[in-house]
Design a protein around this motif. Structure first.
Motif, PDB file in Angstrom:
ATOM      1  N   TYR B  77       7.366  -8.239  -2.366  1.00 42.32           N
ATOM      2  CA  TYR B  77       7.331  -7.302  -0.721  1.00 42.32           C
ATOM      3  C   TYR B  77       8.111  -6.724  -0.559  1.00 42.32           C
ATOM      4  O   TYR B  77       7.768  -5.757   0.196  1.00 42.32           O
ATOM      5  N   PRO B  82       3.253  -7.384  -2.437  1.00 41.65           N
ATOM      6  CA  PRO B  82       2.869  -8.489  -1.865  1.00 41.65           C
ATOM      7  C   PRO B  82       1.530  -8.758  -2.231  1.00 41.65           C
ATOM      8  O   PRO B  82       0.260  -7.385  -1.904  1.00 41.65           O
ATOM      9  N   LEU B  96       8.691 -14.902   6.776  1.00 46.08           N
ATOM     10  CA  LEU B  96       8.101 -13.720   6.372  1.00 46.08           C
ATOM     11  C   LEU B  96       7.717 -13.415   8.012  1.00 46.08           C
ATOM     12  O   LEU B  96       7.192 -12.124   8.074  1.00 46.08           O
ATOM     13  N   ALA B 101       6.386  -8.846   8.347  1.00 44.47           N
ATOM     14  CA  ALA B 101       5.489  -8.936   6.734  1.00 44.47           C
ATOM     15  C   ALA B 101       3.524  -9.913   6.749  1.00 44.47           C
ATOM     16  O   ALA B 101       3.080  -9.949   6.288  1.00 44.47           O
ATOM     17  N   LEU B 102       3.573 -10.581   7.876  1.00 42.87           N
ATOM     18  CA  LEU B 102       2.112 -11.632   7.803  1.00 42.87           C
ATOM     19  C   LEU B 102       1.406 -10.952   9.629  1.00 42.87           C
ATOM     20  O   LEU B 102       2.137 -10.568  10.347  1.00 42.87           O
ATOM     21  N   THR B 283      -1.277 -10.631   4.732  1.00 39.12           N
ATOM     22  CA  THR B 283       0.187  -9.988   4.980  1.00 39.12           C
ATOM     23  C   THR B 283      -0.487  -8.070   5.609  1.00 39.12           C
ATOM     24  O   THR B 283      -1.573  -8.341   5.267  1.00 39.12           O
ATOM     25  N   THR B 284       0.308  -8.208   6.170  1.00 40.84           N
ATOM     26  CA  THR B 284       0.401  -6.269   6.443  1.00 40.84           C
ATOM     27  C   THR B 284       0.004  -5.568   5.747  1.00 40.84           C
ATOM     28  O   THR B 284       0.035  -4.672   6.538  1.00 40.84           O
ATOM     29  N   SER B 286      -1.464  -5.256   2.823  1.00 46.50           N
ATOM     30  CA  SER B 286      -2.765  -5.646   2.423  1.00 46.50           C
ATOM     31  C   SER B 286      -3.808  -4.646   2.925  1.00 46.50           C
ATOM     32  O   SER B 286      -3.754  -4.203   4.541  1.00 46.50           O
TER      33      SER B 286
END
Lengths: 255, 395
Positions: B77, B82, B96, B101-102, B283-284, B286
């Motif tokens: 991350y 990630p 997270l 991050a999600l 995950t953001t 992505s």
């Protein structure tokens, strides 16, 4: 007498866990002898493939480590040049930085150089460090200056002197370092796991953790796999035992 | 000549290795699971079905050992690499989510058990799809204990064998769970509150059992694996655990397994049992967010969850799957345990959820428990200090 008691106690403490693991690996839950745990562990996790990965990574790490550390160490021990003391100080300073702190920057470097998910991402970061350089610097100091001077008089370059004169004379130290680095690389868990993506390229310690699954964990299989994974380092140590001890003692007695 | 050949070979080999390292990845969704390599055929089948339903999308599956997931994920991350979809426990998902991050998936709640869905809420958003669940049942050795107690306060004074049980008081945030099982509301308005006398009494209850030798000191220092190990070796009469761990007992000590029976989870004063949730987050970072969300939803939909539950003694987080007759079957010990867990699920709650700085809180609680139980420190003072430290941390 007291020394022997202490030695026996120490041996029991060191050998005890291994003996327990060995016993567990060759017995059934009912206590009968069996090799089924070995065949079972081999079937559950592709130990052979992981062993090949581990052998390649550890072998390449040791080869590179010995080459690079002795190459860096020779000038520190035998040549006079500006900034040598500063270089030594910088090397010592790296001991102050815990390995874990370098995790993220190292990962980023590996990713940028295209080493993510490659065995070289495991090998290269471990291929040189201050410990090896300083260990080899001490070893090269024991090489008589007269031999090096004689080679220079014959017109040999420093690289050739290092390779043909100095390196053969520090072979026991190289052997000792080889065993130490092989053991550390063989047992390394977290970095290979972080930098390798595909499970087909994982190393043996990672494979062992797979035998302890989320919903199952056969401790006898785990013990059998652990015994199998201990065999290569054990074989290496036995093969290099004499040189290993000589290498560790080198420099301990002033001649 | 030979020297030159050797040199050329070395250069060629180096170029080959560099090229090997630099090869471009084919576009794909990267999916990480937490130690599910034992379910390879199942996971591969789900991935194949998804790829068929969404042509042009490829999923690359990476299985990560349970203990290393946090480190591997955090490193990836921070370095900006990630996975697209990742299987997390509540603790990791919460950490997270707080880091941003999600991806918020609050619009995809349909079909999941409401109490479980709500447990994944952090602030306004929901940052993961619930996947498989587990609730603890009482697994006991009938040779050491005729019948398990219904409540903790009725734990037998003496058992045949070494210990009554090895409750997980010192690892994770299970102390909070025990406080809640006894009725304390320790999380109020985003703040930790240990002022309820129940907290003090709970701590002193475990201290009394420790001093009486009914629980081992490892209960305060080690993870759940030690509790399983003590049970397998016949040294603990009771194992409070998800039904899935029966398989480990069976694999390692058939004799203890033969004497093993199951019963509903031992309760605290509040009569609540805890739900452990495994979830799947996107995950953001992505680049294929829509595909990633679609895959997470596909993986956790009813039929796929039901198929997974048939392979391990776990429970689904989707209501329709839970209604399947499979969860009321009682033929084997695993079936019985699964049926008990499924029945309990309706009245259980995810007791500890959405905590910021979970790992640090865990350390503070472990230290507090050890100070009281090992060093005899005043529980009120220790709890007050722990509460203040945690509140400073999560402020």
């Amino acid at each position: 007498m007291k020394v022997y008691v202490a030695l026996i106690l120490g041996t029991v403490l060191l050998v005890g866990p291994f003996a327990w693991m060995l016993t567990l690996s060759v017995t059934t839950p009912e206590g009968d002898l069996t090799v089924a745990n070995y065949t079972g562990a081999w079937r559950e996790a592709p130990i052979g493939r992981y062993a090949v990965n581990s052998l390649f990574i550890s072998g390449a790490t040791v080869g590179l480590y010995l080459f690079l550390c002795s190459l860096f160490a020779y000038p520190l021990a035998k040549l006079r040049f500006a900034g040598a003391s500063l270089l030594r100080l910088l090397l010592l300073a790296t001991f102050l930085v815990p390995w874990e702190v370098t995790f993220v920057p190292l990962f980023e470097v590996c990713a940028r150089f295209g080493l993510y998910d490659s065995a070289w991402g495991v090998i290269l970061p471990a291929s040189v460090n201050a410990f090896g350089i300083l260990f080899m610097t001490d070893a090269f100091r024991t090489v008589p200056n007269s031999l090096i001077e004689a080679a220079r008089l014959d017109g040999w370059g420093e690289f050739r002197i290092w390779w043909k004169v100095a390196v053969p004379l520090v072979r026991p130290s190289l052997a000792a370092l080889a065993v130490l680095i092989f053991l550390s690389s063989w047992g390394s868990f977290l970095w290979p796991l972080v930098v390798l993506r595909q499970d087909s390229s994982y190393t043996l310690p990672v494979a062992l953790s797979y035998l302890q699954g989320t919903f199952s964990a056969n401790l006898r299989y785990l013990a059998a796999a652990a015994v199998l994974s201990a065999l290569p380092p054990l074989a290496l140590f036995l093969a290099m035992q004499r040189q290993f001890v000589a290498g560790l003692l080198k420099g301990s007695v002033k001649g | 000549m030979r020297e030159s050949l050797r040199r050329r070979g070395l250069v060629l080999y180096s170029v080959f290795c560099i090229l090997l390292g630099c090869q471009d990845d084919v576009p794909h969704i990267e999916f990480w699971t937490m130690q599910l390599s034992g379910f390879r055929p199942y996971i591969e089948r789900v991935i194949a079905d998804f790829e068929k339903s969404r042509p042009g999308t490829t999923v690359v599956w990476v299985d990560v050992p349970f203990t290393a997931m946090g480190q591997k994920l955090m490193t990836a991350y921070v370095a900006g690499r990630p996975p697209d979809v990742v299987n997390l426990n509540v603790d990791l998902a919460s950490s997270l989510a707080h880091l941003g991050a999600l991806v918020d998936v609050r619009d995809h709640s349909a079909g999941y058990l409401p109490s479980v869905w709500e447990s994944l809420r952090v602030g306004e958003g929901v940052y993961a799809f619930p996947w498989y669940l587990s609730t603890e049942v009482t697994i006991y050795n009938s040779k050491l204990l005729a019948e398990p107690p219904r409540r903790f306060e009725d734990l037998p004074g003496r058992v045949i064998g070494k210990y009554a049980m090895c409750p997980k008081i010192g690892s994770d945030t299970d102390l909070l769970k025990f406080f809640m099982m006894n009725g304390a509301r320790v999380l109020q308005d985003g703040k930790m509150d240990f002022s309820d006398p129940v907290c003090r009494e709970t701590l002193l209850f475990w201290k009394k059992l420790l001093e009486a030798g009914q629980i081992p000191p490892e209960a305060l220092t080690e993870s759940h694996r030690v509790a399983i190990d003590l049970y397998i070796r016949g040294q603990a009469a009771i194992l409070l655990s998800g039904p899935q761990f029966l398989k480990i007992v069976k694999q390692n000590n058939p004799e203890v397994y033969a004497a093993t029976k199951v019963a509903p989870c031992i309760l605290g004063r509040a009569g609540l049992t805890n739900i452990a949730v495994m979830n799947v987050a996107v995950t953001t970072a992505s680049p294929r967010r829509e595909d990633a969300i679609a895959f997470a939803a596909f993986l956790t939909h009813g039929l796929n969850q039901l198929a997974l539950c048939r392979e391990a003694a776990i429970l689904p987080s989707v209501e329709s799957a839970l209604e399947d007759p499979f969860f009321s079957r009682e033929e084997t010990l695993e079936d019985q345990a699964r049926a008990i867990a499924a029945r309990q699920l309706r009245t259980s709650k995810v007791l500890v959820r959405g905590l910021k700085r979970q790992a640090e809180i865990q350390k503070i609680l472990q230290q507090a428990t050890q100070e009281v139980c090992f060093n005899g420190a005043d529980p009120d003072a220790v709890l007050r200090r722990a509460e203040e430290t945690i509140n400073r941390l999560i402020r």
